[in-house]
Design a protein around this motif. Structure first.
Motif, PDB file in Angstrom:
ATOM      1  N   LEU A 158       0.860  -1.178   0.000  1.00  0.00           N
ATOM      2  CA  LEU A 158       0.000   0.000   0.000  1.00  0.00           C
ATOM      3  C   LEU A 158       0.896   1.227   0.000  1.00  0.00           C
ATOM      4  O   LEU A 158       1.875   1.282   0.747  1.00  0.00           O
ATOM      5  N   LEU A 159       0.558   2.207  -0.843  1.00  0.00           N
ATOM      6  CA  LEU A 159       1.320   3.448  -0.906  1.00  0.00           C
ATOM      7  C   LEU A 159       0.470   4.576  -0.344  1.00  0.00           C
ATOM      8  O   LEU A 159      -0.665   4.782  -0.753  1.00  0.00           O
ATOM      9  N   PHE A 160       1.033   5.304   0.606  1.00  0.00           N
ATOM     10  CA  PHE A 160       0.423   6.511   1.158  1.00  0.00           C
ATOM     11  C   PHE A 160       1.333   7.657   0.745  1.00  0.00           C
ATOM     12  O   PHE A 160       2.523   7.646   1.072  1.00  0.00           O
ATOM     13  N   ASP A 161       0.790   8.621  -0.007  1.00  0.00           N
ATOM     14  CA  ASP A 161       1.669   9.706  -0.425  1.00  0.00           C
ATOM     15  C   ASP A 161       0.942  11.035  -0.534  1.00  0.00           C
ATOM     16  O   ASP A 161      -0.284  11.110  -0.529  1.00  0.00           O
ATOM     17  N   SER A 162       1.749  12.073  -0.583  1.00  0.00           N
ATOM     18  CA  SER A 162       1.279  13.429  -0.786  1.00  0.00           C
ATOM     19  C   SER A 162       2.009  13.959  -2.007  1.00  0.00           C
ATOM     20  O   SER A 162       3.230  13.870  -2.085  1.00  0.00           O
ATOM     21  N   GLN A 163       1.255  14.511  -2.958  1.00  0.00           N
ATOM     22  CA  GLN A 163       1.831  15.043  -4.177  1.00  0.00           C
ATOM     23  C   GLN A 163       1.474  16.518  -4.314  1.00  0.00           C
ATOM     24  O   GLN A 163       0.341  16.909  -4.015  1.00  0.00           O
ATOM     25  N   ALA A 183      -2.307  25.460  -9.015  1.00  0.00           N
ATOM     26  CA  ALA A 183      -1.407  24.942  -7.989  1.00  0.00           C
ATOM     27  C   ALA A 183      -2.243  24.168  -6.978  1.00  0.00           C
ATOM     28  O   ALA A 183      -3.450  24.406  -6.842  1.00  0.00           O
ATOM     29  N   GLY A 184      -1.618  23.224  -6.275  1.00  0.00           N
ATOM     30  CA  GLY A 184      -2.350  22.472  -5.261  1.00  0.00           C
ATOM     31  C   GLY A 184      -1.641  21.202  -4.866  1.00  0.00           C
ATOM     32  O   GLY A 184      -0.464  20.995  -5.171  1.00  0.00           O
ATOM     33  N   SER A 185      -2.380  20.334  -4.178  1.00  0.00           N
ATOM     34  CA  SER A 185      -1.793  19.088  -3.682  1.00  0.00           C
ATOM     35  C   SER A 185      -2.851  17.999  -3.537  1.00  0.00           C
ATOM     36  O   SER A 185      -4.049  18.273  -3.506  1.00  0.00           O
ATOM     37  N   ASN A 186      -2.370  16.763  -3.445  1.00  0.00           N
ATOM     38  CA  ASN A 186      -3.216  15.580  -3.267  1.00  0.00           C
ATOM     39  C   ASN A 186      -2.709  14.768  -2.083  1.00  0.00           C
ATOM     40  O   ASN A 186      -1.500  14.690  -1.858  1.00  0.00           O
TER      41      ASN A 186
END
Length: 195
Positions: A158-163, A183-186
């Motif tokens: 499982l991958l937990f990430d912030s982009q 602009a922004g993030s996930n």
């Protein structure tokens, strides 16, 4: 009670002995993911605009050059734009991130990635009214992120990430010295299938 304690001890021991995330050259990982995104507009006259929150999804892949470096790319659907009082500017893009991914830590479960992301405008509307003619069909941005893989088995994690994303091209079709950038993030969770 003794059987429960034995089961917990075996489970903890098994998880602690899961093999390291080190990958050999040529290994490919496919990562379908779902995320929560928050995007906003940078540039001229954006002070009254709020961020637009939505779901994002896509499929990414990593091609490993060695146990520390990989190339990550894929297709992502991101809901960008902004919220204005009582309406939303919905700018939906199909993005193609091309990021270098550095895997670090003693078991390579952490990663930092950075690169460029070309994007193609799929939809542009305000309250159901099509405004696609006012926006360029292509944008380019800088993308970056950090993630952690929780290994479930040898071939699945499982991958937990912030982009993050920061646009570098003006998205307005007729700009006349007027600039707007996405602009922004996930925050994402994905399944990592190793081949």
């Amino acid at each position: 009670m003794r059987n429960i304690m034995l089961f917990i001890a075996v489970a903890v021991f098994s998880l602690s002995n899961v093999s390291a995330q080190e990958r050999d050259k040529g290994v490919i990982e496919i990562i379908p993911y779902l995320g929560y995104s928050s995007f906003f507009l940078n540039g001229d006259e954006v002070e009254q605009l709020d961020s637009r929150a939505s779901l994002s999804f896509g499929v990414k892949g990593d091609y490993y050059f060695n146990d520390r470096w990989s190339l990550r790319s894929g297709l992502t659907y991101d809901a960008m734009g902004a919220s204005v009082p009582k309406s939303d500017l919905k700018l939906d893009y199909l993005n193609i991130p091309v990021n270098v991914n550095w895997h670090f830590g003693s078991t390579r479960k952490w990663n930092l990635n950075f690169g460029v992301t070309p994007g193609f405008l799929m939809k542009a509307d305000i309250d159901g009214d099509d405004v696609k003619d006012f926006y360029k069909s292509f944008q380019l941005g800088i993308s970056y992120g950090i993630g952690y893989k929780l290994e479930i088995s040898e071939s699945f994690s499982l991958l937990f990430d912030s982009q993050g994303f920061f646009g570098v091209t003006n998205i307005l079709e007729e700009s006349d010295n007027f600039t707007r950038l996405n602009a922004g993030s996930n925050l994402n969770i994905g399944g990592v299938f190793t081949f």
